[in-house]
Enzyme design. Structure first.
Site, PDB file in Angstrom:
ATOM      1  N   SER A 174      24.621  -3.255  10.609  1.00 28.37           N
ATOM      2  CA  SER A 174      24.459  -4.395  11.504  1.00 28.37           C
ATOM      3  C   SER A 174      24.838  -4.057  12.949  1.00 28.37           C
ATOM      4  O   SER A 174      24.313  -3.115  13.510  1.00 28.37           O
ATOM      5  CB  SER A 174      25.270  -5.567  10.952  1.00 28.37           C
ATOM      6  OG  SER A 174      24.648  -6.756  11.288  1.00 28.37           O
ATOM      7  N   HIS A 184      21.853  -9.501   3.696  1.00 32.51           N
ATOM      8  CA  HIS A 184      22.400  -8.649   4.747  1.00 32.51           C
ATOM      9  C   HIS A 184      23.742  -8.072   4.297  1.00 32.51           C
ATOM     10  O   HIS A 184      24.736  -8.812   4.188  1.00 32.51           O
ATOM     11  CB  HIS A 184      22.591  -9.531   5.981  1.00 32.51           C
ATOM     12  CG  HIS A 184      23.076  -8.817   7.199  1.00 32.51           C
ATOM     13  ND1 HIS A 184      22.340  -7.862   7.828  1.00 32.51           N
ATOM     14  CD2 HIS A 184      24.235  -8.929   7.896  1.00 32.51           C
ATOM     15  CE1 HIS A 184      23.014  -7.416   8.881  1.00 32.51           C
ATOM     16  NE2 HIS A 184      24.173  -8.052   8.937  1.00 32.51           N
TER      17      HIS A 184
HETATM   18  C1  GCU Z   1      24.960 -11.389  13.997  1.00 32.50           C
HETATM   19  C2  GCU Z   1      24.094 -10.834  15.099  1.00 32.50           C
HETATM   20  C3  GCU Z   1      23.373  -9.554  14.681  1.00 32.50           C
HETATM   21  C4  GCU Z   1      24.362  -8.563  14.101  1.00 32.50           C
HETATM   22  C5  GCU Z   1      25.160  -9.213  13.003  1.00 32.50           C
HETATM   23  C6  GCU Z   1      26.261  -8.343  12.399  1.00 32.50           C
HETATM   24  O1  GCU Z   1      24.167 -11.894  12.981  1.00 32.50           O
HETATM   25  O2  GCU Z   1      23.187 -11.832  15.481  1.00 32.50           O
HETATM   26  O3  GCU Z   1      22.708  -8.963  15.777  1.00 32.50           O
HETATM   27  O4  GCU Z   1      23.676  -7.416  13.656  1.00 32.50           O
HETATM   28  O5  GCU Z   1      25.801 -10.367  13.506  1.00 32.50           O
HETATM   29  O6  GCU Z   1      26.756  -7.441  13.047  1.00 32.50           O
HETATM   30  O7  GCU Z   1      26.655  -8.623  11.265  1.00 32.50           O
END
Ligand code: GCU
Length: 434
Positions: A271, A412
């Site tokens: 992420s 995710h």
């Molecule tokens: C949020 C953000 C993302 C990121 C994520 C994370 O959802 O919008 O861009 O990748 O956090 O780091 O878990």
């Protein structure tokens, strides 16, 4: 995914000191027919209009141009070594029978004697005990500290700022015992040791706490000449840059460790830390493999596709991650001189693996796949093959040669399945390089 979006908005509200109700609802598109798919900036045309036809011209002319554009428009420029000076490493502990005897665990404290305002970074390294030579290594930052990556009770709890945690893992922005092993699911240490890989990690918050004011107590303030900046200018680094710097210091540690095969270092991140791994890999050629796990917007996903998170959303919720210039492309992706296929291309002639998850639509899995596909012409200059397909594969069917890709079922996250693919890919790529 809804939850991820809401937490982003909440952060905006906190960062700007406004009530959430005052923020207009971000419009999030998930309809592929409305993705836009604007034409991408040309990868192989120099600013002087010449077509790049050789690996040499890529390395000497086009690659430096693209790095400079990412510095100027997206992540900011990392200060040069003169700005940070001497780096000091102190071994804080070695345990030879870690993980039930599978590994040797080393704790190393990294600091900058010339910049004591930075409290330094605690690196944790696990090296498999059963191996025939120096071990290849995965290096990545964690969201919650070393004590969260592993559940071994003798790892010191991080004393740094932590995001509050409803399950009691952090109170008053400090870690509690309840957070021990919290990220274990994302770090299958035993499986990696059994497969012969070392793992090096540190807490991203050691470099910069992840909130709008985090830089004030992090590396960026400690290294800024006046020490008390209030404004960051176009082209100056953001948190992703500071985190990536930390990954390069981990690479320094690994290079000096005879137990590590420093020709085979993989940098990995999930992420926001996947965005970081990509930028670290682009800047530091010592990482011979780069792994982007669901890095999404500002990571592997093409910014010119309006699906899930957009530049407008990310720069509003997390402006501190990027250089200020990036926010100017909110709603104007077509004006940005780079797109993320160019970031992937910067990894050539090394290897890269991009991964997505079916339910992680916020990160735009197709946009992540396409960035790898659109980077292939650069790998081809080096005689390297990419995915071997132009179609995004179905879940659970990894593809690729020098550029790997999979999408898996589920949400995710960074799972054991993901790591199994990375370990297989690394074994194959590193084996071919030997
Ligand atoms: C949020 C953000 C993302 C990121 C994520 C994370 O959802 O919008 O861009 O990748 O956090 O780091 O878990």
């Amino acid at each position: 995914m809804m939850k991820r979006m809401i937490s982003g908005c909440w952060l905006v509200a906190v960062a700007c000191g406004m009530a959430y109700a005052a923020e207009p609802e971000p419009v999030v598109n998930y309809d592929e027919s409305k993705a836009g798919n604007l034409p991408l900036p040309e990868l192989l045309k120099t600013s002087a209009g010449q077509t790049v036809e050789t690996a040499d011209a890529w390395i000497k002319i086009r690659r430096p141009e693209i790095v400079a554009m990412f510095e100027r428009h997206v992540y900011g420029k990392t200060p040069p070594p003169e700005a940070w000076g001497k780096v000091e490493w102190k071994i804080a502990g070695i345990k030879r029978d870690a993980l039930g005897g599978l590994a040797t665990r080393k704790l190393v404290h990294v600091s900058l004697p010339g910049h004591p305002a930075w409290q330094g970074m605690d690196v944790m390294l696990y090296v498999p005990n059963k191996r025939t030579g120096p071990a290849p290594c995965f290096a990545g930052l964690s969201f919650n500290g070393n004590h969260a990556v592993s559940d071994e009770p003798d790892i010191p709890l991080s004393a740094r700022w932590m995001r509050e945690d409803k399950t009691g893992g952090a109170e008053g922005n400090r870690a509690t015992e309840l957070s021990r092993g919290k990220e274990l699911g994302r770090w299958p240490l035993k499986m990696l040791m059994e497969r012969g890989f070392a793992v090096a990690t540190a807490y991203c918050g050691d470099l910069e706490p992840d909130h709008a004011d985090g830089w004030k107590t992090g590396l960026r303030a400690a290294l800024s000449p006046d020490g008390a900046k209030t404004v960051w200018c176009d082209g100056e680094w953001g948190a992703i840059g500071a985190w990536a710097w930390g990954l390069s210091r981990i690479a320094d540690c690994l290079e000096s460790d005879p137990d590590i095969d420093s020709k085979h270092l993989a940098v990995i991140g999930h992420s926001r830390l996947g965005k970081t791994a990509l930028w670290a890999g682009a800047c530091d050629p010592r990482f011979s493999l780069v792994v982007s796990n669901e890095s999404g917007e500002g990571g592997a996903a093409l910014m010119r596709r309006d699906i899930g998170e957009t530049t407008a959303i990310i720069t509003k919720a997390f402006p501190h991650w990027f250089t200020p210039t990036y926010a100017r492309y909110a709603g104007k992706a077509a004006d940005c001189p780079v797109d993320q296929h160019m970031l992937v291309a910067l990894i050539a002639p090394r290897s890269i693996y991009i991964a997505s998850a079916v339910d992680d639509r916020w990160a735009d899995p197709k946009g992540e796949f396409l960035a790898g596909l659109d980077a292939e012409p650069v790998f081809a200059l080096f005689g390297m093959k990419g995915y071997g397909t132009t179609t995004q594969p179905p879940p659970g069917k990894p593809v690729g040669d020098a550029i790997g890709y999979h999408i898996r079922e589920g949400k995710h996250d960074l799972t054991e399945y993901d790591w199994q693919q990375y370990a297989e890919f690394a074994k194959r790529r590193f084996g071919e390089e030997k």
